[in-house]
Design a protein around this motif. Sequence first.
Motif, PDB file in Angstrom:
ATOM      1  N   PHE A   1     -39.399  36.656   5.422  1.00  0.00           N
ATOM      2  CA  PHE A   1     -39.964  35.374   5.859  1.00  0.00           C
ATOM      3  C   PHE A   1     -40.339  34.513   4.652  1.00  0.00           C
ATOM      4  CE2 PHE A   1     -43.952  33.026   6.765  1.00  0.00           C
ATOM      5  CZ  PHE A   1     -43.438  32.058   7.609  1.00  0.00           C
ATOM      6  N   LEU A   2     -41.054  35.096   3.689  1.00  0.00           N
ATOM      7  CA  LEU A   2     -41.449  34.348   2.492  1.00  0.00           C
ATOM      8  C   LEU A   2     -40.224  33.920   1.704  1.00  0.00           C
ATOM      9  CD1 LEU A   2     -44.531  36.412   1.235  1.00  0.00           C
ATOM     10  CD2 LEU A   2     -44.521  34.294   2.561  1.00  0.00           C
TER      11      LEU A   2
ATOM     12  N   PHE B   1     -57.933  28.834  14.756  1.00  0.00           N
ATOM     13  CA  PHE B   1     -57.083  29.814  14.080  1.00  0.00           C
ATOM     14  C   PHE B   1     -55.752  29.178  13.660  1.00  0.00           C
ATOM     15  CE2 PHE B   1     -59.966  32.119  16.808  1.00  0.00           C
ATOM     16  CZ  PHE B   1     -60.421  33.144  15.996  1.00  0.00           C
ATOM     17  N   ILE B   2     -55.448  29.286  12.382  1.00  0.00           N
ATOM     18  CA  ILE B   2     -54.165  28.835  11.846  1.00  0.00           C
ATOM     19  C   ILE B   2     -53.169  29.977  11.999  1.00  0.00           C
ATOM     20  CG2 ILE B   2     -52.941  28.061   9.774  1.00  0.00           C
ATOM     21  CD1 ILE B   2     -55.620  26.976   8.749  1.00  0.00           C
ATOM     22  N   ASP B   3     -51.989  29.700  12.538  1.00  0.00           N
ATOM     23  CA  ASP B   3     -51.019  30.762  12.807  1.00  0.00           C
ATOM     24  C   ASP B   3     -50.753  31.608  11.564  1.00  0.00           C
ATOM     25  OD1 ASP B   3     -50.776  30.057  15.443  1.00  0.00           O
ATOM     26  OD2 ASP B   3     -48.987  28.831  15.152  1.00  0.00           O
ATOM     27  N   ILE B   4     -50.332  30.961  10.477  1.00  0.00           N
ATOM     28  CA  ILE B   4     -50.044  31.664   9.225  1.00  0.00           C
ATOM     29  C   ILE B   4     -50.540  30.817   8.062  1.00  0.00           C
ATOM     30  CG2 ILE B   4     -48.224  32.530   7.678  1.00  0.00           C
ATOM     31  CD1 ILE B   4     -46.549  33.174  10.123  1.00  0.00           C
ATOM     32  N   LEU B   5     -51.225  31.425   7.126  1.00  0.00           N
ATOM     33  CA  LEU B   5     -51.690  30.726   5.936  1.00  0.00           C
ATOM     34  C   LEU B   5     -51.041  31.356   4.703  1.00  0.00           C
ATOM     35  CD1 LEU B   5     -53.551  28.462   4.897  1.00  0.00           C
ATOM     36  CD2 LEU B   5     -55.322  30.204   4.548  1.00  0.00           C
ATOM     37  N   LEU B   6     -50.373  30.518   3.909  1.00  0.00           N
ATOM     38  CA  LEU B   6     -49.716  30.947   2.676  1.00  0.00           C
ATOM     39  C   LEU B   6     -50.350  30.238   1.490  1.00  0.00           C
ATOM     40  CD1 LEU B   6     -45.956  30.697   3.772  1.00  0.00           C
ATOM     41  CD2 LEU B   6     -47.485  32.661   3.998  1.00  0.00           C
ATOM     42  N   TYR B   7     -49.968  30.680   0.304  1.00  0.00           N
ATOM     43  CA  TYR B   7     -50.385  29.998  -0.925  1.00  0.00           C
ATOM     44  C   TYR B   7     -49.158  29.821  -1.798  1.00  0.00           C
ATOM     45  CZ  TYR B   7     -52.911  28.822  -5.202  1.00  0.00           C
ATOM     46  OH  TYR B   7     -53.377  28.177  -6.324  1.00  0.00           O
ATOM     47  N   HIS B   8     -48.917  28.593  -2.244  1.00  0.00           N
ATOM     48  CA  HIS B   8     -47.784  28.320  -3.128  1.00  0.00           C
ATOM     49  C   HIS B   8     -48.257  28.446  -4.565  1.00  0.00           C
ATOM     50  CE1 HIS B   8     -44.253  26.542  -4.920  1.00  0.00           C
ATOM     51  NE2 HIS B   8     -43.667  26.524  -3.730  1.00  0.00           N
ATOM     52  N   ARG B   9     -47.765  29.469  -5.246  1.00  0.00           N
ATOM     53  CA  ARG B   9     -48.268  29.803  -6.571  1.00  0.00           C
ATOM     54  C   ARG B   9     -47.934  28.741  -7.614  1.00  0.00           C
ATOM     55  NH1 ARG B   9     -45.347  35.112  -7.468  1.00  0.00           N
ATOM     56  NH2 ARG B   9     -46.334  35.008  -9.515  1.00  0.00           N
TER      57      ARG B   9
ATOM     58  N   PHE C   1     -48.588  35.517   0.768  1.00  0.00           N
ATOM     59  CA  PHE C   1     -49.120  35.601   2.129  1.00  0.00           C
ATOM     60  C   PHE C   1     -50.629  35.809   2.084  1.00  0.00           C
ATOM     61  CE2 PHE C   1     -50.262  37.983   5.949  1.00  0.00           C
ATOM     62  CZ  PHE C   1     -49.684  37.202   6.936  1.00  0.00           C
ATOM     63  N   ILE C   2     -51.367  34.953   2.773  1.00  0.00           N
ATOM     64  CA  ILE C   2     -52.825  35.088   2.813  1.00  0.00           C
ATOM     65  C   ILE C   2     -53.282  35.726   4.121  1.00  0.00           C
ATOM     66  CG2 ILE C   2     -55.007  33.822   2.881  1.00  0.00           C
ATOM     67  CD1 ILE C   2     -53.880  31.879   0.884  1.00  0.00           C
TER      68      ILE C   2
ATOM     69  N   LEU D   1     -44.639  38.772  11.144  1.00  0.00           N
ATOM     70  CA  LEU D   1     -45.562  39.625  10.401  1.00  0.00           C
ATOM     71  C   LEU D   1     -44.969  41.000  10.109  1.00  0.00           C
ATOM     72  CD1 LEU D   1     -48.958  38.760  12.129  1.00  0.00           C
ATOM     73  CD2 LEU D   1     -48.046  37.900   9.971  1.00  0.00           C
ATOM     74  N   THR D   2     -44.011  41.437  10.915  1.00  0.00           N
ATOM     75  CA  THR D   2     -43.356  42.714  10.626  1.00  0.00           C
ATOM     76  C   THR D   2     -42.294  42.572   9.550  1.00  0.00           C
ATOM     77  OG1 THR D   2     -41.652  42.437  12.340  1.00  0.00           O
ATOM     78  CG2 THR D   2     -43.735  43.466  13.002  1.00  0.00           C
ATOM     79  N   ARG D   3     -41.929  41.340   9.216  1.00  0.00           N
ATOM     80  CA  ARG D   3     -40.905  41.095   8.187  1.00  0.00           C
ATOM     81  C   ARG D   3     -41.390  39.999   7.239  1.00  0.00           C
ATOM     82  NH1 ARG D   3     -35.863  42.671   9.604  1.00  0.00           N
ATOM     83  NH2 ARG D   3     -35.550  42.621   7.351  1.00  0.00           N
ATOM     84  N   VAL D   4     -42.556  40.225   6.658  1.00  0.00           N
ATOM     85  CA  VAL D   4     -43.175  39.195   5.821  1.00  0.00           C
ATOM     86  C   VAL D   4     -42.310  38.852   4.613  1.00  0.00           C
ATOM     87  CG1 VAL D   4     -45.123  38.705   4.284  1.00  0.00           C
ATOM     88  CG2 VAL D   4     -45.535  39.663   6.543  1.00  0.00           C
TER      89      VAL D   4
END
Length: 339
Positions: free
Chosen positions: A206-207, A231-239, A216-217, A200-203
């Motif tokens: 990471f992306l 709780f989901i650790d990380i949730l993303l969206y693929h554009r 990043f959501i 999260l400090t280097r989003v």
Amino acid sequence: MSKPIPDDYRNLLMEVKQRIRSAQYEALKAVNKELIALYWDIGRMIFTRQQEAGWGKSVVEQLAKDLQGEFPGISGFSARNIWRMRDFYLTYHSKEILPPMVAEIGWTHNIVILEKCKDDLEREFYIKMTRKFGWTKNVLIHQIENQTYEKTLLNQTNFDQTVSSEIRNQLKLAVKDEYTFDFLELGDEYSERQLEEAILTRVEPFLQEMGGKFAFIGSQYRLEIDDEEYFIDILLYHRTLKCLVAIELKIGKFLPEYVGKMQFYLAVLDDKVKLPDENPSVGIILCKSKQKTVVEYALKESNKPIGVGTYQVVSKLPQELKNQLPAPEQVAILLKGFE
């Protein structure tokens, strides 16, 4: 006395600015296409003369000197670059698929791919990825050195059974077998929460390493079912693929029960979060290590699209895995769907 600025002026300004940017982008594309065509023609002329008249190295050296004298304000006519033009033409002129594609990326990107990639399928992969995701030269070099091509082809997913044919190949190319998180400042021992916090400090990097047009959501994304919280650790969206991507982080080896938990998350996301015009949600389970056969069995009966990958802080693909790459015919079919 001048009239006041209309209320909808801001909308007009945004439209004009967008149109200007669009025109600038199209102009840059046209210039790049013409530059690639110029370098192609110079390479062709040199190669033809060498074949027909046996011209040698001294001719290229003299040509570079004369061109630099004739066009002092234009870069790109060094002897080294002219040799690259010749190699560029020689590499691609007899191919069917690649010549139209090389004009869609910059010259420096083409040179990186030409010099660092070993075969046509690998070059096609990186040309398409560069074009689609707008990679800079440095990002492209990073992706090649981290063996993104091999790691993508070796990915373990169940997409053949769970995803429609319209997006299957694109989705396969959006999930890698191994991810390199060399930007994380972690010690030898860390918890899953510390791993997540470091990410999260280097989003942005990471992306970038996840590869593709991810947005990043949130982290620890909350789902509530019958007064119970999950709780989901990380949730993303693929554009590009228009789907939610749930990521679970594990600091140990892959365990089969992780698939069941991910299936639950994806079912809830599809029912409560996904919009009507979006594709089904996708899960990626990232572990420190995995056994490929265990993953295959765990995904075999899953009815939700899930990929399982590993992550390393520093990574080199073992030689034995390189030998497991799909046949060239299978790779060609996969890349054909990635437009």
